[in-house]
Write a protein that holds these residues in place. Structure first.
Motif, short mmCIF file in Angstrom:
data_model
loop_
_atom_site.label_atom_id
_atom_site.label_comp_id
_atom_site.label_asym_id
_atom_site.label_seq_id
_atom_site.Cartn_x
_atom_site.Cartn_y
_atom_site.Cartn_z
N ALA A 123 -6.02 2.37 -4.21
CA ALA A 123 -6.79 1.11 -4.06
C ALA A 123 -7.61 0.69 -5.31
CB ALA A 123 -7.32 1.07 -2.70
N GLU A 124 -8.56 1.84 -5.89
CA GLU A 124 -9.20 1.43 -7.09
C GLU A 124 -8.71 1.15 -8.15
OE1 GLU A 124 -11.65 4.91 -7.55
OE2 GLU A 124 -12.24 5.05 -5.52
N GLY A 125 -7.45 1.78 -8.51
CA GLY A 125 -6.77 1.53 -9.69
C GLY A 125 -5.93 0.17 -9.68
N ALA A 126 -5.83 -0.48 -8.41
CA ALA A 126 -4.75 -1.82 -8.56
C ALA A 126 -5.38 -2.88 -8.18
CB ALA A 126 -3.55 -1.17 -7.39
N VAL A 183 -3.60 -10.31 1.38
CA VAL A 183 -2.75 -9.06 1.19
C VAL A 183 -3.59 -8.15 0.54
CG1 VAL A 183 -0.98 -8.27 -0.31
CG2 VAL A 183 -0.73 -10.54 0.88
N THR A 184 -4.56 -8.47 -0.16
CA THR A 184 -5.51 -7.63 -0.84
C THR A 184 -6.43 -6.85 0.21
OG1 THR A 184 -5.72 -8.78 -2.86
CG2 THR A 184 -7.60 -7.13 -2.42
N THR A 185 -7.04 -7.56 1.18
CA THR A 185 -7.83 -6.96 2.44
C THR A 185 -6.97 -5.96 3.03
OG1 THR A 185 -8.92 -9.10 2.60
CG2 THR A 185 -8.67 -7.65 4.67
N HIS A 186 -5.58 -6.21 3.31
CA HIS A 186 -4.80 -5.31 4.10
C HIS A 186 -4.45 -4.28 3.32
CE1 HIS A 186 -4.69 -7.70 7.83
NE2 HIS A 186 -4.35 -8.74 7.13
N PHE A 187 -4.05 -4.40 1.99
CA PHE A 187 -3.80 -3.51 1.11
C PHE A 187 -4.82 -2.20 1.00
CE2 PHE A 187 -4.31 -1.96 -3.37
CZ PHE A 187 -2.82 -1.29 -3.68
N ARG A 188 -6.26 -2.91 0.66
CA ARG A 188 -6.99 -1.93 0.56
C ARG A 188 -7.43 -1.07 2.07
NH1 ARG A 188 -9.17 -2.40 -4.02
NH2 ARG A 188 -9.11 -4.13 -5.24
N ARG A 189 -7.04 -1.81 3.02
CA ARG A 189 -7.33 -0.86 4.38
C ARG A 189 -6.10 0.23 4.35
NH1 ARG A 189 -5.38 -3.58 10.10
NH2 ARG A 189 -5.32 -1.76 11.32
N ALA A 227 0.93 -1.25 0.00
CA ALA A 227 0.00 -0.07 0.14
C ALA A 227 0.88 1.32 0.05
CB ALA A 227 -0.78 0.01 1.14
N ASN A 228 1.90 1.35 1.05
CA ASN A 228 2.78 2.42 0.97
C ASN A 228 3.71 2.64 -0.69
OD1 ASN A 228 2.06 3.11 3.33
ND2 ASN A 228 3.56 1.87 4.44
N ALA A 229 4.01 1.44 -1.09
CA ALA A 229 4.60 1.55 -2.37
C ALA A 229 3.65 1.92 -3.33
CB ALA A 229 5.33 0.19 -2.76
N ALA A 230 2.70 1.68 -3.34
CA ALA A 230 1.50 2.01 -4.28
C ALA A 230 1.02 3.42 -4.32
CB ALA A 230 0.36 1.03 -4.24
#
Length: 318
Positions: free
Chosen positions: A289-292, A276-282, A248-251
């Motif tokens: 988050a919408e774009g990735a 990973v997706t759950t935590h990433f979106r958080r 998330a930080n990198a994105a």
């Protein structure tokens, strides 16, 4: 006239993978040789050159068939000169890889970091196909990262761009990392990190579990988690929490279209991607988050040679 080939080389600390690849990215022939680490890697380039020439001969071809060579190496690369600043597991420091291989093969050579090369491979022919903005993270013995922006690898000022594995996740009290810091993502989300966490938990827990201290692997942890083993699920939760946070930080910096997860640990499949997706979106900025889309790598061990061939192709004069 016969179609010209590119050469893709993926130089690792144990084996060196090589392939002849068409300009469309299709592998014509692939093979691997042992990487000779004796004498501080002095013979590595000679062995690569010899193997390329012997394989051409065996296929009834000659060097005229080849356009250029791309090579991925384990360490930061000076992009102007193709010099490898340091590759600890090869015994190299300030090693002129491009110059040495060009001298041996009399062909143009392009060099980049192995994680960057894998990212290029996935962008060209793999899970990132069609995306020009992506992050690739490889979860193996360590954690490698490659960031591509508008079709170009982000190298940074001295070749160390995209080192996602060395984002500090635990600022104090984290496990020591091979890079000299502590608390890096690599100490948590690599196969080595997962085993370390599992052994620590097993040593302090008396809960029933499918995991055995003398037979702990990253695969065993994920297999037990799929079987609803509570301790294994706890380990997977910890690992995917930190990986989701790091991605998330990198994105948030690069706003990618795809985040590609590869390496041996990625074989865990959906259980890894979903968590990973759950935590990433958080943790990601909502628009990021919408774009990735977070996806599993599809090229496996071929990512390096295909990415190296892409590097060779794009380094040729137009």
């Amino acid at each position: 006239m016969a179609e010209k080939w590119l050469v893709g080389v993926d130089l690792g600390g144990t084996t060196t993978k090589m392939a002849f690849v068409t300009t469309d990215g299709d592998i014509v022939h692939k093979w691997e040789i042992d990487t000779d680490l004796s004498n501080q890697g002095k013979n590595i380039v000679k062995h690569i050159s010899r193997s390329l020439q012997e394989t051409l001969h065996r296929l009834g071809e000659n060097k005229d068939r080849l356009l250029a060579i791309g090579i991925g190496a384990p360490g930061p690369v000076h992009m102007e000169t193709g010099m490898l600043y340091e590759a600890v597991n090869l015994g190299w420091k300030n090693y002129p890889l491009k110059e040495e291989l060009e001298r041996e093969m009399s062909l143009p050579v392009a060099v980049d970091n192995d994680a960057n090369i894998a990212a290029l491979g996935e962008m060209w022919k793999g899970a990132g196909s069609g995306a020009r903005d992506l992050i690739c993270v490889t979860l193996g013995t360590g954690v490698g990262g490659g960031v591509i922006a508008n079709g170009q690898i982000v190298h940074g000022v001295n070749g160390a761009g995209g080192e996602i594995g060395h984002m500090t996740m635990i600022p104090s009290g984290g496990a020591p990392c091979n890079c000299g810091k502590s608390g890096c993502l690599e100490t948590i989300a690599s196969a080595t990190g997962i085993v370390r966490i599992a052994k620590e938990k097993l040593a302090t827990s008396d809960r029933q579990t499918l995991l055995r201290p003398d037979a702990v692997t990253a695969k065993a942890v994920f297999d037990a988690a799929k079987a609803e083993d509570a301790l294994a699920l706890e380990i997977v939760e910890e690992v995917t929490f930190y990986l989701g946070l790091a991605l998330a930080n990198a994105a948030n910096v690069s706003n990618p279209e795809k985040i590609v997860i590869g390496g041996g640990v990625s074989k865990a499949g959906n259980i890894l991607v979903e968590r990973v997706t759950t935590h990433f979106r958080r943790f990601a900025f909502p628009r990021v988050a919408e774009g990735a889309a977070i996806v599993l790598a599809t090229l496996g061990n071929d990512a390096g040679v295909i990415g190296s061939a892409w590097l060779a192709k794009t380094s040729l004069p137009a």
